[in-house]
Design a protein around this motif. Structure first.
Motif, PDB file in Angstrom:
ATOM      1  N   TYR A 103       5.370   0.909  23.270  1.00  0.00           N
ATOM      2  CA  TYR A 103       5.759   2.007  24.183  1.00  0.00           C
ATOM      3  C   TYR A 103       6.810   1.621  25.238  1.00  0.00           C
ATOM      4  CZ  TYR A 103       1.544   3.321  21.842  1.00  0.00           C
ATOM      5  OH  TYR A 103       0.624   3.516  20.853  1.00  0.00           O
ATOM      6  N   GLU A 104       7.282   0.363  25.222  1.00  0.00           N
ATOM      7  CA  GLU A 104       8.370   0.022  26.146  1.00  0.00           C
ATOM      8  C   GLU A 104       9.679   0.637  25.653  1.00  0.00           C
ATOM      9  OE1 GLU A 104       7.091  -4.255  28.109  1.00  0.00           O
ATOM     10  OE2 GLU A 104       8.270  -4.286  26.284  1.00  0.00           O
ATOM     11  N   HIS A 105      10.532   1.007  26.615  1.00  0.00           N
ATOM     12  CA  HIS A 105      11.885   1.481  26.273  1.00  0.00           C
ATOM     13  C   HIS A 105      12.799   0.261  26.285  1.00  0.00           C
ATOM     14  CE1 HIS A 105      11.678   5.991  26.886  1.00  0.00           C
ATOM     15  NE2 HIS A 105      10.445   5.557  27.002  1.00  0.00           N
ATOM     16  N   ILE A 106      13.378  -0.044  25.135  1.00  0.00           N
ATOM     17  CA  ILE A 106      14.174  -1.277  25.021  1.00  0.00           C
ATOM     18  C   ILE A 106      15.571  -0.944  24.511  1.00  0.00           C
ATOM     19  CG2 ILE A 106      14.313  -3.536  23.886  1.00  0.00           C
ATOM     20  CD1 ILE A 106      11.258  -3.530  23.752  1.00  0.00           C
ATOM     21  N   LEU A 107      16.565  -1.576  25.132  1.00  0.00           N
ATOM     22  CA  LEU A 107      17.942  -1.420  24.653  1.00  0.00           C
ATOM     23  C   LEU A 107      18.426  -2.743  24.083  1.00  0.00           C
ATOM     24  CD1 LEU A 107      20.666   0.111  24.451  1.00  0.00           C
ATOM     25  CD2 LEU A 107      21.185  -0.701  26.770  1.00  0.00           C
ATOM     26  N   ASP A 108      18.889  -2.705  22.814  1.00  0.00           N
ATOM     27  CA  ASP A 108      19.524  -3.869  22.198  1.00  0.00           C
ATOM     28  C   ASP A 108      21.019  -3.522  22.149  1.00  0.00           C
ATOM     29  OD1 ASP A 108      20.340  -5.999  20.728  1.00  0.00           O
ATOM     30  OD2 ASP A 108      18.895  -5.733  19.092  1.00  0.00           O
ATOM     31  N   MET A 109      21.796  -4.140  23.045  1.00  0.00           N
ATOM     32  CA  MET A 109      23.172  -3.676  23.278  1.00  0.00           C
ATOM     33  C   MET A 109      24.158  -4.060  22.181  1.00  0.00           C
ATOM     34  SD  MET A 109      23.603  -4.436  27.276  1.00  0.00           S
ATOM     35  CE  MET A 109      25.060  -3.485  27.604  1.00  0.00           C
ATOM     36  N   CYS A 110      23.948  -5.202  21.552  1.00  0.00           N
ATOM     37  CA  CYS A 110      24.868  -5.700  20.521  1.00  0.00           C
ATOM     38  C   CYS A 110      23.997  -6.082  19.337  1.00  0.00           C
ATOM     39  CB  CYS A 110      25.626  -6.907  21.054  1.00  0.00           C
ATOM     40  SG  CYS A 110      26.616  -6.505  22.493  1.00  0.00           S
TER      41      CYS A 110
END
Ligand SMILES: C[S@@+](CC[C@H](N)C(=O)[O-])C[C@H]1O[C@@H](n2cnc3c(N)ncnc32)[C@H](O)[C@@H]1O
Length: 426
Positions: A201-208
């Motif tokens: 349920y965590e909001h995670i951003l993988d940018m590259c």
């Protein structure tokens, strides 16, 4: 100077083959064991390479025991250096990598493989190559000259079935198990996933994110329950992320073609697609585009100009700034590179701490790599919080051979302690 002192280490292959195990699939380690037992018969070896787990999602396979050998051949096949490097890491040889093959070679004949170190071997060479070359292993020929060098048709598929690379690493890949169970991955890349430590349920951003190896690791460790946004800058690369997710059975990732330097905007309030507003994500992974000088083995010295080498930090800084802005207060930002230069690693940490009073360096745990380099701007208290994977010995933190004999890599972790707008006047 620093780079040239590492040249000998960089020119050798890591001593281990590492697989990431997909937690979402039912992996059976006996398959690996049996596969190696079959190979041991072909190699007349009484023992198989040691298999062990660092954690349930990380398998380490060691080299064949010292003394394991195959009879050498008098037929020499020449391959390009990229192919030679792959062979040293345990790959078979695919048709496009083959440059030179004697005319009289027969199917299934044993051949010795050499990497063309000069880059002077012409494709289709029939004669013995007398340029500078490096023995990388011995295998069995599976394609003949007319199949390999027909100008009309681009050859593909396995041209040489490798028996034993000169590195004594096993010739193995993920296809030994049912699709999606295993992924060949460098050890520090797996550690980077552990440092992010994705939770359901965590909001995670993988940018590259392309090709999606770390993205899928994060998804799997969250039991496919985190909400992961994966960005990369071209359509082709994002297609690869989607394909990796599909193969691994990952469904909690949304992938977008996007320039992550621009992934922050406060004019937008939609959290479903980029750009994202300030303070959106619990965790951000910035596995930055970099000079890639940590790759091993490098059979040719890098020809990157000093100017080119200096250029990466500018895009890394832009990406870092966007990462800080979209991260929630209390959120974690993990920065990683697969390079060894100071300015992309320790130098980035110094720059980030100077430019973003809203973040603090935190220990990039769990620790497997060594501390950051001394005398390049970080205090000992800071050096010990980051992970540098390389051949250096440092009494600040001793590391095991697995971490010294892998690729060059760097990981730093930060926490956002206050809103970025407070000090920056945004
Ligand atoms: C080190 S690779 C990422 C590897 C990936 N994290 C993995 O583990 O599979 C860096 C990636 O950054 C992407 N990239 C470079 N500049 C970018 C930008 N401005 N925005 C988004 N992606 C970018 C490249 O296309 C490349 O795929």
């Amino acid at each position: 100077m620093f780079l040239s002192s590492l040249q000998s280490w960089l020119s050798k292959a890591p001593n281990y083959t590492i697989f990431r195990v997909n937690k979402l699939a039912n992996f059976d380690c006996n398959i690996l064991q049996k596969f190696l037992e079959v190979q041991s018969k072909e190699l007349n070896s009484s023992a198989i390479p040691k298999i062990s787990f660092v954690k349930p999602d990380c398998i380490v396979i060691e080299q064949w025991p010292e003394g394991t050998a195959v009879e050498r051949s008098s037929s020499e096949v020449i391959v390009d250096t990229m192919c030679g490097a792959a062979v040293l890491r345990g790959s078979h040889i695919y048709a496009p990598g083959v440059l030179g093959l004697p005319t009289n070679c027969k199917l299934d004949e044993k051949v010795d493989i050499y990497a063309d170190l000069d880059g002077q071997c012409k494709r289709g060479l029939k004669l013995k190559y007398d340029g500078s070359k490096l023995y990388v292993g011995t295998g069995q020929l599976k394609m003949l000259r007319y199949e390999l060098f027909d100008n009309e048709i681009q050859a593909y598929g396995v041209a040489i079935h490798m028996l034993l690379p000169a590195s004594r690493l096993p010739v193995i890949n993920e296809t030994v198990c049912p699709k999606g169970q295993l992924l060949l991955q460098n050890f520090p890349s797996i550690v980077a996933g552990w440092v992010v430590d994705a939770k359901p349920y965590e909001h995670i951003l993988d940018m590259c994110a392309a090709p999606g190896n770390k993205t899928t690791h994060l998804a799997e460790m969250s039991d496919n329950k985190a909400l992961i946004m994966a960005l990369d800058k071209t359509e082709q690369k994002v297609a690869k992320i989607k394909q990796t997710c599909e193969t691994q059975g990952v469904t909690c990732v949304k992938a977008f073609v996007f320039d992550s330097r621009k992934c922050h905007s406060d004019e937008i309030t939609d959290l479903k697609c980029p750009p994202f507003p300030s303070n959106t994500f619990d965790k951000v992974l910035l596995d930055a585009p970099c000079s890639g000088l940590g790759q091993r083995p490098q059979l040719k010295e890098s020809k990157m100009s000093p100017k080119m080498l200096q250029s990466y930090k500018f895009v890394q800084r832009k990406l870092f700034g966007a990462a800080v802005r979209v991260l929630k207060v209390g959120g974690k930002l993990v920065y990683s590179t697969c390079t060894i230069t100071v300015n992309e690693n320790e130098g980035m940490v110094t720059w980030a701490l100077e430019n973003f009073p809203c973040i603090q360096l935190i220990p990039a745990e769990p620790f497997y790599g060594g501390p950051g380099l001394p005398d390049v701007g970080l205090s000992d208290d800071q050096r010990i919080m980051v992970q540098r994977f390389g051949p250096e010995e440092d009494s600040l933190r001793k590391v095991e051979d697995l971490s010294q004999n892998t690729i060059g890599f760097f990981i730093a972790s930060f926490i956002k302690v206050s809103d970025h707008k407070i000090n920056s006047g945004e």
